[in-house]
Design an enzyme around this catalytic site. Structure first.
Site, short mmCIF file in Angstrom:
data_model
loop_
_atom_site.label_atom_id
_atom_site.label_comp_id
_atom_site.label_asym_id
_atom_site.label_seq_id
_atom_site.Cartn_x
_atom_site.Cartn_y
_atom_site.Cartn_z
N TYR A 51 0.64 -1.41 0.14
CA TYR A 51 0.36 -0.07 0.04
C TYR A 51 0.99 1.06 -0.10
O TYR A 51 1.30 2.04 1.54
CB TYR A 51 -1.28 -0.07 1.12
CG TYR A 51 -2.11 -1.01 1.43
CD1 TYR A 51 -2.67 -1.57 -0.01
CD2 TYR A 51 -2.86 -1.55 2.05
CE1 TYR A 51 -3.48 -2.19 0.01
CE2 TYR A 51 -4.08 -2.53 2.42
CZ TYR A 51 -4.59 -2.51 1.07
OH TYR A 51 -4.84 -3.73 1.18
N LYS A 76 -1.37 -8.35 -2.22
CA LYS A 76 -2.93 -7.43 -1.58
C LYS A 76 -2.40 -6.67 -2.06
O LYS A 76 -1.68 -5.69 -1.68
CB LYS A 76 -3.11 -7.92 -0.45
CG LYS A 76 -4.43 -6.90 -1.08
CD LYS A 76 -4.41 -7.61 1.05
CE LYS A 76 -5.95 -6.19 1.29
NZ LYS A 76 -6.49 -5.98 2.64
#
Lengths: 308, 308, 308, 308, 308
Positions: free
Chosen positions: E172, E206
Site C-alpha cells: 500500500y 494484495k
C-alpha cells in the site's frame, strides 16, 4: 634482534594489557630501521577514501597500486603500514609477514554533507585474517557523532585486544565547540584529544602537531595561569606527551598537509626533541616520486635515530 | 573450457580471497561469449524496483516475465545476470546452473522522499540457496545514509565472501556535496566512487561512464595541476581504472539511460579502449524488442572481443 | 630481516591459507638463528604433564621454573617454544614478543589407565591472549580415542586458522593395530602418521624419527615390492617428507628419548640430509644443565645451517 | 556449453532440492569430457588416510604431490575430484575454478582397531571456502558406529544443501550381520547400501560393483523367489540402480582394488550397460604412471560415451 | 479432492519455493467453493487495529466475536481468513484444521501521529503454533518507514518460507512522492506496488483496485507514450497482473472502503475479466449482517466461478 631496554620500558607502561597485545606492540616496535629505538614511523594510506584518489595519488601515479605502498614502507624501513580493508587485502598475501600492518577500521568521505562521521568498513576478524598487528580508528571529539564513534571504538578496541591486537586511535577534534580550522590544531585541543584517546584505552595515539593557539576559553585561562610553555613545537609536543599519561602512551604525530621538505623535517626534529613517539607520514611520502620519498623518510628516520 | 592466462592474471589481483571466491570469479569470467577474455557483459534488472515496472518494461512487454530476462542473458551469451530476490527466484529452478547470477541485495524505490537510501531486501543465505556466484549492493556515497550503507555492505560482503561468493558494489554518489545531476557523473566523482568501492573490498565495481566535468573544487585543482587527461571517454575510463587499484579490480560501466544504438556502441568502444572491464547493460537491452536487443548485445560483445 | 626466497617458497606450499596464517608462519620461520633457512628447531615442554615433573626436570632443577625454558629457547636462538597453558602463562608477559610460542592444546598424563587419549586443556582464545603464533595438538592414530581426537583438532585447527594462527599436529600412532613399542616408530607407521596429519590440515607436523622396521603386513608388501629405501635414517626421512605432500609440508622430528649427544647429532644430520624441516627437542635439551644444553643446541643449529 | 536434455532430465529427479543444489549438480554434470552425457567419472583420493601413503602412492611417486592429482583429473577430462581437507587445500588456490571438487568429510584409518568408524575431519564451511560443489561422506551400515555415522551425515547433508552444495554418500556396509569380505559386495548388500544412501538424502551414491553372491538369508529367499537376475554384472548394476529410486539417483561405482586393465574396462562396460551413472576410480588411476593412467581413463570415458 | 491442472500451473510459477511452501499454497488454493479454480476470496479482519473496533464492528455487533469471523469464512466457503495474533488465537482451537488461516504480522493504528508505519505484532513461531498456511505483512512504499518495513518482511518472509509457510504482502504505497488520497490508487502506483511486492518475494500480493489516474510524472510519460490501456478496470487489472511477473504471481484485490453491493460486484467482475487472482474482502463482508454478507460473498464467488 633482541628486544631493547627502551622497548622493555615501553611495555611496562602497558601493564594492563595481555601478552598478546604486548607481543603485537613488540612486533611494531622491533620492525624496520627504528627497531628497538622506541620510536615509530608509520605509513598511513587512508586519504583515498577521505579525499578521493586523484588528490591522493595523481602526483605520483605509481601509488595508485596498493603493492607500491607496501613496498614503499618496506624499502624505507618504516615501522608499519596502516590502510583500509581493500587496500590491505590487495597485497596481504604477497607481503604476508613482511611488515606490521594496521587495519584502518573506519573511513570518512568528502562527498558526504558536513556532519563529521565515518563508516566502520572492516571488522576485527578481517584484521586477524590479514595478519595485522592492530586496528586503527578515527574519532572526531566535538562532532555530533563523537559519542557514537567513542562507543564504536570501545567495542572494536575491546574485541581487538581480546585477540591480541593493538588499538590505535586517530584523535581529531572537529566541530562542536572547536573553532573550525585553526581551533582543530590549537594546543589545548590537541592535548585534550590525546588525553581522551588514552582514556579510551588506545595503545597508540595519533594527533596533529599542535600550534601555539588556544581555542577554549576555559582552557586558555589555565594555560596562561600555569604558564604552560607553548613557545616552541618541542615544548608543545612535550605538553601533549604529558597529557598522554605522563608520556606513558605512544603518541605519533601526523605530517599533515603536504609541505616543503625542510619545514617537515624541522617539525619532526621538534617532535623528537619534545619526546614524541614518532610520526605517521602519509601524503608527504606517497605523493612524492619514490626516490624523493625514500630520501625524505631516510631523513626522518635519521632524526628519530638522533643521527640528524 | 580451459581457464585462460588472462583470467589467471585477474585472479592474481584478488590475492586476499579464498579459493571459493576465486572459483566464483572464474565461473563468471569463463561464461558466455566473453569467456576467458577477462571482459564482462552483465544484464542487470533492478530498474523495476527503482523506477517502477511500466517505465522498465512497457516498451518491450515480454520483459515483464522473469524467464524472458534469464533467456535473454543466455541467448545473448552474456557473462551473467543480476536481479533482486523475487525476480531471480522466478526462474532459478528452470535455469539452475545455466547462467552465473548475482543477487541484488538492496533496492531503491522512486516513491520514497528525497533521502537517498535503499532497503536490504535479501540475504546471503538466499544467494546460496539460489546458486548465485555473488551478491550485489548499491552505495550512495554523499547521501546521509552513506555511512549506514557502507556498514551494511561491510557485513554482507564479509558473510558472502566467507561462503565463497563474490561481492559486487554499485557505487553511485549522490546528494551531500555532489552536485545534483551533472555532478554525479563528473570524472572526479566517478573515479572517487570506484576507489571507495575498491577500499570497501568489492571484487567487482559498477560505476557510470564519467563525463569530462569535475565537481569538487578541491579535486578540480589537482586534475588541472596534474594535467589528468579527460578529453576523451577512453582517457576518462583509463583514469577510473587507475583509481581502482591501478586496474587491479574489475570495473564494469553501466549503459546509463536508454540512448541511441550508435551512441551506446561508441561509448563501449571507448570503455574498451580505456581498459574498462566491461559493461552492465540493463535498460538499453531489455527495453528493446528481443531481436534488437540481441543485435545490440552482439555488437557490444564483438567490441570487447576486439572484433568491432 | 628480509624474508628469504626459501621462506617464500615454503609459503607457496600453503596456498590455501589466509595472509594471517602465512604471517604467523613467517614469524616462526624468520626467528632465531635459523631465520630464513626454512629450517626449524623448536623447544617443546609438555613432558611434565605426560610423565610428571621429577622425571622431566629433576636432572636439571633450574628447568622447574618456566622462565628458564623461555630463556633457554631465547639464548639458544631457537625458532620457537611450545608448552601447555600454565607453563606459557608463567612467562608470557616477561617474554612478550621475544619468541614465537605455540600453545600445546592437549596433554596426556601417566596416571590414567592405558587407553591412549589426552585432555584438551586450553583454547584458541588463550593462544591469542598469550600472543602465540600457533596451537599444537597431539593425535594418537590407532587408539580408541583417535576419531575423537581428529574431530577435536578439526575444530581447533579451523578456529585457530580463522584467527591467523598456525596448526601444529604431533602425530603419534599407538595401540590399535600398531605394535606396542617398536611398531610406533616403524617407517610405515611414521610416514602414515605424517600423511594423516597433512590430510587433517596441519601446517607443521611433528613425528618421531622412523626406524627401518615395518609394522603392518599390508604395508610391508608394498615397501618391499616398490623397493622403498629404508637403509639409512636419511632415506627414511626422505620417505616421510614425501608422504607429507611431496615435501610441501613442514615436518619436524622429535629428539625422542634422552640419548647420548653424538647419537642425537648424527640423527639430526640425517634428518637434514633427508630433507627434514627440523627438530623439536625437549628432553634432550632441558634435562641437561644449561651450558650443556646450549652447546648441544648450538651443534644442532649448525647442522641445519650446514655448518656441521 | 548448453545444458543437455539428459542433464535436464537428471535435475528433474532432484525435485526437492534448491536451485543452488541443482546448480552444483550441473557444474559437475557439465564438466570434462562427459559433460552433458549424464555420466560421471570422478577421481577420489582418500586412500592415503585409509591405507597409508606408501600403499597408495609408492607405485607412482608423482602422486604424493597433491597438485599431481588435480592435474590428473584435469588432463583426463574427468567430471570431478574428491579428497580430504589437507589434500584439497594444497592446490585449491592454484586450481581455483578449474575443476569441480568434493570435500571428503570423514576418513578411516587402518591403524585403529576393528570397530569400523571414521573421523569427521572437515566442515561444510571448509567446502564453501575451498569452492567445492559438494561434500562426501562414508557410512558403514552394519557397523556399531553406523547409527552415529548416519546422524552425522544427516546434519552435514542438511547444512551442505542449505548452502547449495551436493551431498555424496560412500555407502559401504561392513561388520554387524554382513559377512566379512565377500558379504560386503554381495548383491543384496550393495543394493541395500544404495537404497539406504538414497533414503538418507544423498544426491550421488557411491557403492562397490556387486558380485552375484547374496549374503542375508532373508534377502536370499526373496531374490530367489522373485528370480532377480544376477547372472551378469550388467544385470546386477541394473538391480542396484532400481534400488536407488528406480534409477532416479546418480549412482557411481568404485573401481575397487587395483586390477588389470582389461578386467576393469569390462566391468565398466557392464556398469554402463546396466545403466550405472559412472565410475569413481582412485587406485586404478593414480597408482599407475601418468601416461598409463590417462590411457586408462580415456578408455573409461569412451565407454561411457558409447565410443568403446 | 484432486489438485487441478490450474493449480498445478500456478505451482509451476513458484519454482523457487520448497515443497512445504507449495503445499501451503495448495491448501489455500484447494479450500472452499473456489477450490481448484486458481481463484481466491479471502476474509481479512485487521481493521480493528487500524481503525478501532466500533468503526469496524458496530454496524454488525456479532462480528465483535472472533468466532463469528471464522464461521463467516467457513459458511461462505471462502478460501481463507487473515487476522492479527489475538483474533486468530481466539478461535484457532475451535476451528483447528477447518480453514486456511494467514497470520497478519504487522498492524497500523489510528492513534499514532501521521508517520506511516506498523508494529510487528506476531512471529512466525506463532503462525506455526496456530496452524496457519502463511503470514501477511503490510508495506507502505513511499513512507519514511518503507526501507525498514521492507527489511522486516525480508526477514519474516525468509523465516516463514523456511518453515513451509507462504508470504503474503499487502503493498500500500503512501506518503513520500505519492499524492495523498487519489495518488495511492493511481494505476502507476498500484502496479508499482504489486511489482515491488513480487521482487520482495511475496507468494501472494494484495493491492487496491487501481483507478485510471497516473501519479508520477515520469511514469505518466511512459504510460502515454506506450498507450497502456487504462480505460476500464479490467484493462487496469490486466496491467497490474502483468507487473506481477507477467501474471505469474497471485494478486488479490481489496474491496476497499465499504460501498454499495452492485458497485462492488461490478468491480469484481472486472477484476475477474482482467485476470486478477481474486479478492480480499473485509469491511464489505463483516460489517453487514451475516445473511447479507453471505449473499454478497455468494455473488462474489459465483463471479470468480464464471457463474455470474
Amino acid at each position: 634482534m633482541q628486544i631493547t631496554p627502551k622497548v622493555k620500558e615501553i611495555l611496562s607502561w602497558y601493564e594492563g594489557e595481555s601478552p598478546g597485545v604486548k607481543g603485537s606492540l613488540v612486533r611494531l616496535l622491533m620492525h624496520g630501521r627504528l627497531a628497538g629505538s622506541g620510536k615509530l614511523v608509520i605509513l598511513p594510506v587512508d586519504q583515498g577514501h577521505e579525499h578521493g584518489p586523484a588528490r591522493s595519488f595523481a602526483s605520483n601515479p605509481a601509488a595508485y597500486d596498493p603493492h607500491y605502498l607496501y613496498q614503499l614502507a618496506l624499502d624505507a624501513g618504516l615501522s608499519g603500514y596502516a590502510a583500509p580493508l581493500g587496500m590491505l587485502e590487495q597485497g596481504a598475501d604477497t607481503f604476508a609477514g613482511q611488515l606490521p600492518t594496521i587495519l584502518k577500521m573506519n573511513s570518512a568521505n568528502s562527498l558526504a554533507a558536513e556532519g563529521a562521521d565515518q563508516a566502520v568498513t572492516a571488522s576485527v576478524k578481517d584484521a586477524l585474517r590479514l595478519g595485522c598487528v592492530g586496528v586503527g580508528f578515527t574519532i572526531y571529539p566535538g562532532s555530533d557523532a563523537c559519542y557514537d564513534m567513542m562507543e564504536e571504538i570501545r567495542d572494536i578496541g575491546r574485541e581487538a585486544k581480546s585477540h591480541g591486537l593493538i588499538s590505535v586511535i586517530w584523535s581529531y577534534p572537529r566541530s562542536g565547540k572547536v573553532s573550525k580550522g585553526a581551533g582543530e590544531t590549537a594546543l589545548d585541543i590537541v592535548s585534550y584529544a590525546a588525553h581522551m584517546a588514552a582514556l579510551l584505552g588506545a595503545n597508540i595515539i595519533k594527533v596533529k602537531p599542535p600550534t601555539d593557539k588556544l581555542d577554549l576559553d576555559a582552557a586558555k585561562k589555565v594555560y596562561e595561569a600555569e604558564n604552560i610553555d607553548r613557545s616552541t613545537m618541542a615544548a608543545r609536543i612535550r605538553h601533549v606527551m604529558q597529557c598522554a599519561f605522563a608520556g606513558k602512551r605512544l603518541v605519533v604525530f601526523s605530517g599533515g598537509e603536504a609541505k616543503d621538505t625542510e619545514g617537515l623535517l624541522n617539525e619532526i626534529r621538534q617532535i623528537r626533541d619534545g619526546g614524541g613517539s614518532g610520526s605517521i607520514i602519509g601524503r608527504n611520502s606517497f605523493r612524492r616520486p619514490k626516490a624523493e620519498a625514500l630520501d625524505l623518510l631516510d631523513e626522518v628516520i635519521k632524526i628519530y635515530l638522533n643521527e640528524a
